[in-house]
Design a protein around this motif. Structure first.
Motif, PDB file in Angstrom:
ATOM      1  N   ALA A  50      10.840  22.335 -41.662  1.00  0.00           N
ATOM      2  CA  ALA A  50      11.755  21.200 -41.511  1.00  0.00           C
ATOM      3  C   ALA A  50      12.480  21.267 -40.172  1.00  0.00           C
ATOM      4  O   ALA A  50      12.847  22.351 -39.699  1.00  0.00           O
ATOM      5  N   THR A  51      12.674  20.101 -39.578  1.00  0.00           N
ATOM      6  CA  THR A  51      13.409  20.008 -38.320  1.00  0.00           C
ATOM      7  C   THR A  51      14.477  18.932 -38.443  1.00  0.00           C
ATOM      8  O   THR A  51      14.499  18.159 -39.406  1.00  0.00           O
ATOM      9  N   ALA A  52      15.350  18.854 -37.459  1.00  0.00           N
ATOM     10  CA  ALA A  52      16.411  17.848 -37.461  1.00  0.00           C
ATOM     11  C   ALA A  52      15.842  16.437 -37.510  1.00  0.00           C
ATOM     12  O   ALA A  52      16.428  15.539 -38.118  1.00  0.00           O
ATOM     13  N   ASN A  53      14.702  16.226 -36.884  1.00  0.00           N
ATOM     14  CA  ASN A  53      14.097  14.895 -36.861  1.00  0.00           C
ATOM     15  C   ASN A  53      13.665  14.423 -38.244  1.00  0.00           C
ATOM     16  O   ASN A  53      13.490  13.222 -38.468  1.00  0.00           O
ATOM     17  N   ASP A  54      13.462  15.353 -39.186  1.00  0.00           N
ATOM     18  CA  ASP A  54      13.133  14.963 -40.558  1.00  0.00           C
ATOM     19  C   ASP A  54      14.302  14.292 -41.263  1.00  0.00           C
ATOM     20  O   ASP A  54      14.125  13.688 -42.322  1.00  0.00           O
ATOM     21  N   PHE A  55      15.488  14.394 -40.681  1.00  0.00           N
ATOM     22  CA  PHE A  55      16.699  13.855 -41.301  1.00  0.00           C
ATOM     23  C   PHE A  55      17.386  12.832 -40.398  1.00  0.00           C
ATOM     24  O   PHE A  55      18.564  12.545 -40.563  1.00  0.00           O
ATOM     25  N   PHE A  56      16.616  12.246 -39.486  1.00  0.00           N
ATOM     26  CA  PHE A  56      17.206  11.451 -38.409  1.00  0.00           C
ATOM     27  C   PHE A  56      16.489  10.118 -38.252  1.00  0.00           C
ATOM     28  O   PHE A  56      15.274  10.022 -38.406  1.00  0.00           O
TER      29      PHE A  56
END
Length: 214
Positions: A50-56
């Motif tokens: 998971a990365t920040a882009n998965d929540f953005f």
């Protein structure tokens, strides 16, 4: 005794069905959707990936020109745009309305919606289920909030001569939308005009005309 056991089983099944009446509660910190695999929702990819882009998601502040025939433009932000929403039971939309544009009567089969007006003024409402079919409606101004209960037909109409904007949260990662006119008159294949004429108490030629628009 057998009857009592049968009743107990039925009660337990009913309770179990209620527990699955909305998006599943997560059993871990995160469950980023693997958008390639879907079985009544998306499976989780490895949390370590998971990365920040998965929540953005970026750009919900941008004006979207109303482009459809009824004068609105809906920008969805659900699990298909933010994979990290998977199992979290929430999503959002931005709705841009042209002057006198509308988000026509529709339902969300899997979500309650809470809408906030950011710009302009909207006439909004929802209709309760049979047999009452009661319209509950209100004129909203900037900053006003209104709730549309899950599954009920609802709408928004920009009664002003300037553009309007609203943002809404929905209680599902993938709430779905059924636009009533599109579903009834634009189904593929078409619902028989004879059936619709009788259902709407109108002449078949009127149904034919409406179906030709979809």
């Amino acid at each position: 005794m057998a009857t009592a056991n049968t009743i107990l089983v039925l009660v337990l099944l009913s309770l179990a069905s209620l527990s699955f009446a909305s998006d599943p509660s997560p059993l871990q910190d995160l469950c980023v959707a693997d958008l390639n695999i879907m079985v009544n929702g998306f499976v989780c990819k490895d949390p370590k990936l998971a990365t920040a882009n998965d929540f953005f998601f970026s750009g919900l502040d941008k004006v979207r020109t109303p482009i459809n025939a009824v004068g609105s433009n809906v920008t969805a932000v659900n699990v298909n745009q933010i994979a990290g929403l998977n199992t979290l039971g929430i999503s959002a939309v931005r709705i841009d309305y042209a002057p006198y544009g509308q988000n026509p009567p529709h339902t969300h089969p899997r979500a309650t919606e809470i809408l906030t007006v950011l710009e302009g003024s909207l006439f909004v409402g929802f209709v309760t289920s049979n047999p009452d079919n009661r319209l509950i409606s209100k004129v909203l101004q900037k900053g006003d909030v209104f709730v549309f209960p899950i599954g009920l037909i609802h709408f928004q109409f920009n009664a002003g001569n300037t553009n309007a904007v609203a943002i809404a949260a929905l209680s599902s990662q993938n709430p779905g939308v059924i636009t009533i006119a599109n579903a009834v008159f634009g189904s593929k294949p078409k619902i028989s005009a004879d059936i619709l004429a009788r259902a709407f108490l109108v002449d078949k030629n009127i149904v034919d005309l409406i179906q030709s628009k979809f």
